[in-house]
Design a protein around this motif. Sequence first.
Motif, mmCIF file in Angstrom:
data_model
loop_
_atom_site.group_PDB
_atom_site.id
_atom_site.type_symbol
_atom_site.label_atom_id
_atom_site.label_comp_id
_atom_site.label_asym_id
_atom_site.label_seq_id
_atom_site.Cartn_x
_atom_site.Cartn_y
_atom_site.Cartn_z
ATOM 1 N N SER A 144 0.797 -1.227 0.000
ATOM 2 C CA SER A 144 0.000 0.000 0.000
ATOM 3 C C SER A 144 0.831 1.278 0.000
ATOM 4 O O SER A 144 0.294 2.365 -0.192
ATOM 5 N N LEU A 145 2.153 1.152 0.238
ATOM 6 C CA LEU A 145 3.074 2.286 0.393
ATOM 7 C C LEU A 145 2.706 3.171 1.580
ATOM 8 O O LEU A 145 3.124 4.331 1.667
ATOM 9 N N ALA A 146 1.916 2.618 2.516
ATOM 10 C CA ALA A 146 1.568 3.353 3.726
ATOM 11 C C ALA A 146 2.798 3.443 4.630
ATOM 12 O O ALA A 146 3.568 2.485 4.757
ATOM 13 N N VAL A 147 2.981 4.609 5.247
ATOM 14 C CA VAL A 147 4.103 4.812 6.163
ATOM 15 C C VAL A 147 3.814 4.098 7.480
ATOM 16 O O VAL A 147 2.741 4.227 8.056
ATOM 17 N N CYS A 148 4.781 3.339 7.962
ATOM 18 C CA CYS A 148 4.626 2.602 9.216
ATOM 19 C C CYS A 148 4.980 3.505 10.405
ATOM 20 O O CYS A 148 6.042 4.111 10.427
ATOM 21 N N GLU A 149 4.081 3.577 11.384
ATOM 22 C CA GLU A 149 4.337 4.362 12.592
ATOM 23 C C GLU A 149 5.205 3.561 13.551
ATOM 24 O O GLU A 149 5.148 2.335 13.596
ATOM 25 N N ASP A 150 5.997 4.275 14.359
ATOM 26 C CA ASP A 150 6.947 3.602 15.238
ATOM 27 C C ASP A 150 6.294 2.656 16.235
ATOM 28 O O ASP A 150 6.849 1.610 16.569
ATOM 29 N N ASP A 151 5.094 3.007 16.733
ATOM 30 C CA ASP A 151 4.446 2.174 17.742
ATOM 31 C C ASP A 151 3.554 1.089 17.138
ATOM 32 O O ASP A 151 2.851 0.379 17.854
ATOM 33 N N GLU A 152 3.599 0.955 15.822
ATOM 34 C CA GLU A 152 2.759 -0.037 15.145
ATOM 35 C C GLU A 152 3.223 -1.456 15.480
ATOM 36 O O GLU A 152 4.409 -1.768 15.428
ATOM 37 N N VAL A 153 2.267 -2.318 15.831
ATOM 38 C CA VAL A 153 2.557 -3.718 16.154
ATOM 39 C C VAL A 153 2.673 -4.523 14.864
ATOM 40 O O VAL A 153 1.850 -4.380 13.956
ATOM 41 N N LEU A 154 3.702 -5.340 14.771
ATOM 42 C CA LEU A 154 3.928 -6.150 13.577
ATOM 43 C C LEU A 154 3.349 -7.554 13.772
ATOM 44 O O LEU A 154 3.624 -8.209 14.775
ATOM 45 N N GLU A 155 2.549 -7.985 12.823
ATOM 46 C CA GLU A 155 1.992 -9.335 12.883
ATOM 47 C C GLU A 155 3.068 -10.361 12.556
ATOM 48 O O GLU A 155 3.987 -10.095 11.779
ATOM 49 N N ALA A 156 2.926 -11.528 13.135
ATOM 50 C CA ALA A 156 3.887 -12.615 12.899
ATOM 51 C C ALA A 156 3.504 -13.374 11.630
ATOM 52 O O ALA A 156 3.185 -14.567 11.644
#
Length: 306
Positions: A85-97
């Motif tokens: 999506s080219l969406a910018v990832c925020e620092d506090d964003e949780v990453l799915e496994a």
Amino acid sequence: LCVQYSERTSTNTQARGNKMAAIDQVGCSAQATPGDTPCILIRSMAGAELLHFSPIPPTVCELKQRIEDSGHMALAFQKLLREDSLAVCEDDEVLEAVDQVMILVNDQSPTWHWDLSGNPNAEQLEGEGGVVKCPKLKTDYNNIVTREPISAGLHYFEFHLHHYGDEQWCGLTDDKEMAGSDYEKAIPSKKGWMYYAGRRGGGHPALEAKGFKLKDLEHVGQEGNVIGMLVDCDNGAVAFDLNGRIQGACEIPKKTPLWVLTHLDDRTDHVELRKPSLEDAPPSHFDALKGALLDVSKGTRIGRNY
């Protein structure tokens, strides 16, 4: 916030390779086989595979830290985008496994965006990015520095002085702690290399460095003027201009972290820092950098303390 400054003065290729090998224990691709350990793949904007991590870090902030630990890019300059999506990832964003792909962008904006939140008098400031105002100024003045320093390569900056009410210094400092309004910070050029614009009603505009006056410069009007600054970190030189007219150049330390600084001392002050392409720098700047640079030790010592 996942923000820090990490300056690497040297790079050991073998050490970097060892770090990356230790981090990339499990290979992955955008099309992993079901049942494999989930992996996150980092690509460049051009699509080249840069890094991969498994297991996946819990958050984007921790992912950025691991990228920095690999020796690939300092955390402060990382911007991660979702490939789909080219969406910018925020620092506090949780990453799915789950298997996923991100694009790593080298974002140099911290070198020309003011560190407003980190300023000791942050509550007195307004602005965003390269713009700063001080309508709530309660101290006599306030020095503002950028979020991150420069330390290598060529850089061209422009200080757009939309308005300054009394005095103005703009230039470079090797001390990030020059931010704020402590008494010993009243003359910022004592710990930097700066264009002193003069002050309301007169003053003596000058190229100042490390407590010395090196050369008289043109007076800068209070509204609508632009001070340009070309910095050569590798060869140790800085050149200043006023509205495109070269003013002077002097020596600076080579390959040393340097923050951009501006000095506000009136509630009406409005300064905007821009970082145009090097192609926009006046040709006279490059000539000045190649010519004889003013020697700080041969200047006239600045007597005033406030």
